[in-house]
Motif scaffolding. Structure first.
Motif, PDB file in Angstrom:
ATOM      1  N   GLU A  31       2.191  32.924  -2.357  1.00 25.77           N
ATOM      2  CA  GLU A  31       2.704  34.104  -1.333  1.00 25.77           C
ATOM      3  C   GLU A  31       2.911  33.611  -0.193  1.00 25.77           C
ATOM      4  O   GLU A  31       1.917  32.897   0.800  1.00 25.77           O
ATOM      5  N   VAL A  32       4.077  33.315   0.157  1.00 23.61           N
ATOM      6  CA  VAL A  32       4.751  32.768   1.669  1.00 23.61           C
ATOM      7  C   VAL A  32       5.896  34.196   2.534  1.00 23.61           C
ATOM      8  O   VAL A  32       6.166  34.787   2.173  1.00 23.61           O
ATOM      9  N   SER A  33       5.826  33.843   3.856  1.00 23.97           N
ATOM     10  CA  SER A  33       6.192  34.799   4.887  1.00 23.97           C
ATOM     11  C   SER A  33       8.509  33.948   4.673  1.00 23.97           C
ATOM     12  O   SER A  33       8.581  33.083   4.537  1.00 23.97           O
ATOM     13  N   PHE A  34       8.899  34.793   4.576  1.00 23.31           N
ATOM     14  CA  PHE A  34      10.590  34.130   4.691  1.00 23.31           C
ATOM     15  C   PHE A  34      11.711  35.059   5.330  1.00 23.31           C
ATOM     16  O   PHE A  34      12.026  36.218   4.258  1.00 23.31           O
ATOM     17  N   LYS A  35      11.411  35.655   6.457  1.00 24.14           N
ATOM     18  CA  LYS A  35      12.459  36.267   7.356  1.00 24.14           C
ATOM     19  C   LYS A  35      12.537  35.442   7.938  1.00 24.14           C
ATOM     20  O   LYS A  35      12.311  36.119   9.727  1.00 24.14           O
ATOM     21  N   PRO A  36      13.875  34.327   8.485  1.00 17.38           N
ATOM     22  CA  PRO A  36      13.901  33.891   9.592  1.00 17.38           C
ATOM     23  C   PRO A  36      14.617  34.457  10.443  1.00 17.38           C
ATOM     24  O   PRO A  36      14.912  35.625  10.163  1.00 17.38           O
ATOM     25  N   SER A  37      14.432  33.929  12.409  1.00 20.81           N
ATOM     26  CA  SER A  37      15.398  34.639  13.109  1.00 20.81           C
ATOM     27  C   SER A  37      16.277  35.065  12.613  1.00 20.81           C
ATOM     28  O   SER A  37      16.911  35.891  13.536  1.00 20.81           O
ATOM     29  N   PHE A  38      16.886  34.239  12.243  1.00 19.18           N
ATOM     30  CA  PHE A  38      18.732  34.022  11.857  1.00 19.18           C
ATOM     31  C   PHE A  38      18.684  35.018  11.198  1.00 19.18           C
ATOM     32  O   PHE A  38      20.290  34.941  10.329  1.00 19.18           O
ATOM     33  N   HIS A  39      17.420  35.779  10.156  1.00 19.52           N
ATOM     34  CA  HIS A  39      17.985  36.123   8.549  1.00 19.52           C
ATOM     35  C   HIS A  39      19.787  37.716   8.987  1.00 19.52           C
ATOM     36  O   HIS A  39      20.428  37.312   8.135  1.00 19.52           O
ATOM     37  N   LYS A  40      20.095  37.599  10.388  1.00 19.10           N
ATOM     38  CA  LYS A  40      21.277  38.672  10.426  1.00 19.10           C
ATOM     39  C   LYS A  40      22.394  37.671   9.745  1.00 19.10           C
ATOM     40  O   LYS A  40      23.221  38.013  10.312  1.00 19.10           O
ATOM     41  N   GLU A  41      22.428  37.098   9.923  1.00 19.63           N
ATOM     42  CA  GLU A  41      23.540  35.967   9.738  1.00 19.63           C
ATOM     43  C   GLU A  41      23.465  35.065   8.436  1.00 19.63           C
ATOM     44  O   GLU A  41      23.826  33.865   8.430  1.00 19.63           O
ATOM     45  N   LEU A  42      22.822  36.243   7.290  1.00 21.75           N
ATOM     46  CA  LEU A  42      22.002  35.562   6.213  1.00 21.75           C
ATOM     47  C   LEU A  42      22.943  36.794   5.461  1.00 21.75           C
ATOM     48  O   LEU A  42      22.689  37.728   5.300  1.00 21.75           O
ATOM     49  N   LEU A  71      12.199  19.705   0.139  1.00 22.10           N
ATOM     50  CA  LEU A  71      13.557  20.422   0.420  1.00 22.10           C
ATOM     51  C   LEU A  71      13.389  22.277   0.760  1.00 22.10           C
ATOM     52  O   LEU A  71      13.331  22.953   1.835  1.00 22.10           O
ATOM     53  N   THR A  72      12.362  22.425  -0.366  1.00 21.86           N
ATOM     54  CA  THR A  72      11.916  23.475  -0.388  1.00 21.86           C
ATOM     55  C   THR A  72      11.230  23.816   0.592  1.00 21.86           C
ATOM     56  O   THR A  72      11.201  24.712   1.920  1.00 21.86           O
ATOM     57  N   GLU A  73       9.952  23.087   1.143  1.00 16.12           N
ATOM     58  CA  GLU A  73       9.119  23.290   2.020  1.00 16.12           C
ATOM     59  C   GLU A  73      10.219  22.925   3.932  1.00 16.12           C
ATOM     60  O   GLU A  73       9.920  24.443   4.298  1.00 16.12           O
ATOM     61  N   ARG A  74      11.099  22.364   3.751  1.00 20.35           N
ATOM     62  CA  ARG A  74      11.827  22.579   5.105  1.00 20.35           C
ATOM     63  C   ARG A  74      12.648  24.353   5.514  1.00 20.35           C
ATOM     64  O   ARG A  74      12.742  24.237   5.798  1.00 20.35           O
ATOM     65  N   VAL A  75      12.995  24.930   4.491  1.00 17.82           N
ATOM     66  CA  VAL A  75      13.833  25.913   4.599  1.00 17.82           C
ATOM     67  C   VAL A  75      13.014  26.537   4.996  1.00 17.82           C
ATOM     68  O   VAL A  75      13.114  27.913   5.699  1.00 17.82           O
ATOM     69  N   LEU A  76      11.290  26.961   4.586  1.00 19.33           N
ATOM     70  CA  LEU A  76      10.229  27.656   4.983  1.00 19.33           C
ATOM     71  C   LEU A  76       9.813  27.760   6.345  1.00 19.33           C
ATOM     72  O   LEU A  76       9.556  28.628   7.080  1.00 19.33           O
ATOM     73  N   THR A  77      10.595  26.475   6.809  1.00 25.23           N
ATOM     74  CA  THR A  77       9.661  26.626   8.233  1.00 25.23           C
ATOM     75  C   THR A  77      11.084  26.036   9.062  1.00 25.23           C
ATOM     76  O   THR A  77      10.861  25.400  10.373  1.00 25.23           O
ATOM     77  N   ALA A  78      12.218  26.198   8.864  1.00 22.93           N
ATOM     78  CA  ALA A  78      13.277  25.624   9.375  1.00 22.93           C
ATOM     79  C   ALA A  78      13.676  26.907  10.633  1.00 22.93           C
ATOM     80  O   ALA A  78      13.586  27.940  10.711  1.00 22.93           O
ATOM     81  N   ASN A  79      13.733  26.644  11.886  1.00 20.04           N
ATOM     82  CA  ASN A  79      14.257  27.255  12.954  1.00 20.04           C
ATOM     83  C   ASN A  79      15.245  27.336  13.463  1.00 20.04           C
ATOM     84  O   ASN A  79      14.809  28.656  14.641  1.00 20.04           O
ATOM     85  N   SER A  80      16.096  27.128  13.228  1.00 20.85           N
ATOM     86  CA  SER A  80      17.397  27.142  13.363  1.00 20.85           C
ATOM     87  C   SER A  80      18.536  27.858  12.298  1.00 20.85           C
ATOM     88  O   SER A  80      18.150  26.571  11.385  1.00 20.85           O
ATOM     89  N   VAL A  81      19.519  28.059  12.349  1.00 23.69           N
ATOM     90  CA  VAL A  81      20.707  28.691  11.384  1.00 23.69           C
ATOM     91  C   VAL A  81      21.190  27.027  11.133  1.00 23.69           C
ATOM     92  O   VAL A  81      21.688  26.989  10.064  1.00 23.69           O
ATOM     93  N   GLN A  82      21.045  26.158  11.675  1.00 23.56           N
ATOM     94  CA  GLN A  82      22.113  24.783  12.064  1.00 23.56           C
ATOM     95  C   GLN A  82      20.397  23.726  11.039  1.00 23.56           C
ATOM     96  O   GLN A  82      20.704  23.529  10.020  1.00 23.56           O
ATOM     97  N   GLU A  83      20.168  23.915  10.976  1.00 24.85           N
ATOM     98  CA  GLU A  83      18.803  23.819  10.596  1.00 24.85           C
ATOM     99  C   GLU A  83      18.599  23.938   8.973  1.00 24.85           C
ATOM    100  O   GLU A  83      18.370  22.911   7.594  1.00 24.85           O
ATOM    101  N   PHE A  84      18.151  24.930   8.616  1.00 24.40           N
ATOM    102  CA  PHE A  84      18.460  25.885   7.227  1.00 24.40           C
ATOM    103  C   PHE A  84      19.787  25.581   6.450  1.00 24.40           C
ATOM    104  O   PHE A  84      19.009  25.457   5.532  1.00 24.40           O
ATOM    105  N   SER A  85      20.713  24.698   7.390  1.00 26.75           N
ATOM    106  CA  SER A  85      22.095  25.027   6.570  1.00 26.75           C
ATOM    107  C   SER A  85      22.278  23.604   6.349  1.00 26.75           C
ATOM    108  O   SER A  85      22.568  23.405   5.042  1.00 26.75           O
ATOM    109  N   ASP A  86      21.221  22.719   7.227  1.00 29.25           N
ATOM    110  CA  ASP A  86      21.926  21.071   6.527  1.00 29.25           C
ATOM    111  C   ASP A  86      21.157  21.110   5.570  1.00 29.25           C
ATOM    112  O   ASP A  86      21.000  20.424   4.939  1.00 29.25           O
ATOM    113  N   THR A  87      19.388  21.637   5.635  1.00 29.97           N
ATOM    114  CA  THR A  87      18.673  21.621   3.695  1.00 29.97           C
ATOM    115  C   THR A  87      19.115  22.011   2.937  1.00 29.97           C
ATOM    116  O   THR A  87      18.982  21.351   1.950  1.00 29.97           O
TER     117      THR A  87
END
Length: 308
Positions: free
Chosen positions: A177-188, A224-240
């Motif tokens: 189990e992991v947490s996945f609700k990025p700070s930018f979730h309203k942009e998804l 890349l899966t690990e990076r998706v979980l740790t992305a701090n910005s929508v840009q980093e998330f998008s790049d991944t």
């Protein structure tokens, strides 16, 4: 007849955010249970059969059949032969895994209720398998393997209420189990492509990829899966996600969904599960939804609507 002690079983649906195809060969993948799922209700009836009713999201019975058990499951009456035959096969496997389950073929009404349209591809089969396994007290992963097949990530979603990091490792189904609700979730948000993808066809195509090619890809996708979980910005998330799309596109020799349908959309679009159907994940603001509606894609769900 007065119903005594009805039993209820519930399983949430599934989305595969990362690791499509390569999850079959051990890549770490982000699997996400959805807010939509399926319920199985078990009650008693006087008739000496297992009566099955499947109810869709609009509360309409779309399938109904009576099953009897002699040496094998036998359909007595049905409304859709193909579905009845498939369900017969599943019920027989359940009996093979737990012989005591055969008692349920006398005087039982089983009602399934979907919370989402069947063509959304959120796991009408996997939620059924998990509910059946819970009812029969058998291993859902074994039941899946002997019926529909696949990696089992969808069963992992059905068994959890939070996102999971899922991996197949030497035949073991490992869910963390992991947490996945990025700070930018309203942009998804999620857009349905107006058709259901047949994952069995996608998997068959993927299986033609040489094993030597796979080994390097598995490592890249897991990272890349690990990076998706740790992305701090929508840009980093998008790049991944963009890197992920490119790798899978090259692997299965198929253009990305953005290249196929939305080449003029300026932000990221990520396929979920088998490419070509079901939902895609989109990076964008609320006003960006207009772009998709103008192209005829009207089933659009926010992050909060899709993911608990």
């Amino acid at each position: 007849m007065v119903v005594e002690n009805p039993k209820y079983f519930y399983s949430p649906g599934k989305l595969l955010l990362t690791g499509e195809y390569v999850v079959l060969d051990g890549a770490k993948s982000l699997a996400i249970p959805t807010t939509f799922g399926q319920t199985l209700k078990i009650t008693s009836i006087p008739e000496q059969v297992l009566r099955w009713q499947s109810v869709d999201v609009n509360n309409n019975i779309w399938f109904q059949a009576d099953f009897e058990l002699d040496t094998t499951s036998k359909v007595v009456t049905n409304s859709t032969l193909e579905v009845a035959q498939r369900l017969t096969q599943v019920l027989q496997v359940v009996c093979d895994l737990n012989d005591g389950f055969k008692d349920n073929f006398k005087g039982t009404l089983a009602i399934t209720e979907l919370e989402f349209p069947n063509n959304w591809g959120l796991g009408s089969s996997s939620t059924l398998i998990n509910n059946l396994a819970n009812w029969a007290q058998v291993d859902a992963f074994k039941l899946l393997k002997q019926t529909f097949g696949g990696s089992g990530y969808d069963i992992a979603c059905a068994q959890h209420r939070t996102p999971v990091l899922y991996q197949l490792n030497e035949g073991l189904n490992i869910s963390t189990e992991v947490s996945f609700k990025p700070s930018f979730h309203k942009e998804l948000f999620f857009v349905h492509l107006n058709k259901k993808q047949n994952s069995r066809d996608s998997i068959k195509h993927y299986r033609s990829v040489p094993k030597d090619t796979l080994r390097n890809v598995l490592s890249k996708i897991s990272k890349l899966t690990e990076r998706v979980l740790t992305a701090n910005s929508v840009q980093e998330f998008s790049d991944t996600l963009n890197k992920h799309e490119t790798i899978i596109s090259q692997l299965i020799k198929t253009p990305t969904i953005k290249e196929q349908l939305f080449s003029d959309y300026p932000k990221t679009i990520k396929s979920l599960g088998g490419w070509g159907g079901d939902f895609v994940l989109v990076v964008g603001n609320p006003e960006d939804k207009i772009y998709f509606k103008e192209k005829g894609y009207h089933t659009i769900l926010s992050f909060a609507e899709m993911i608990a």
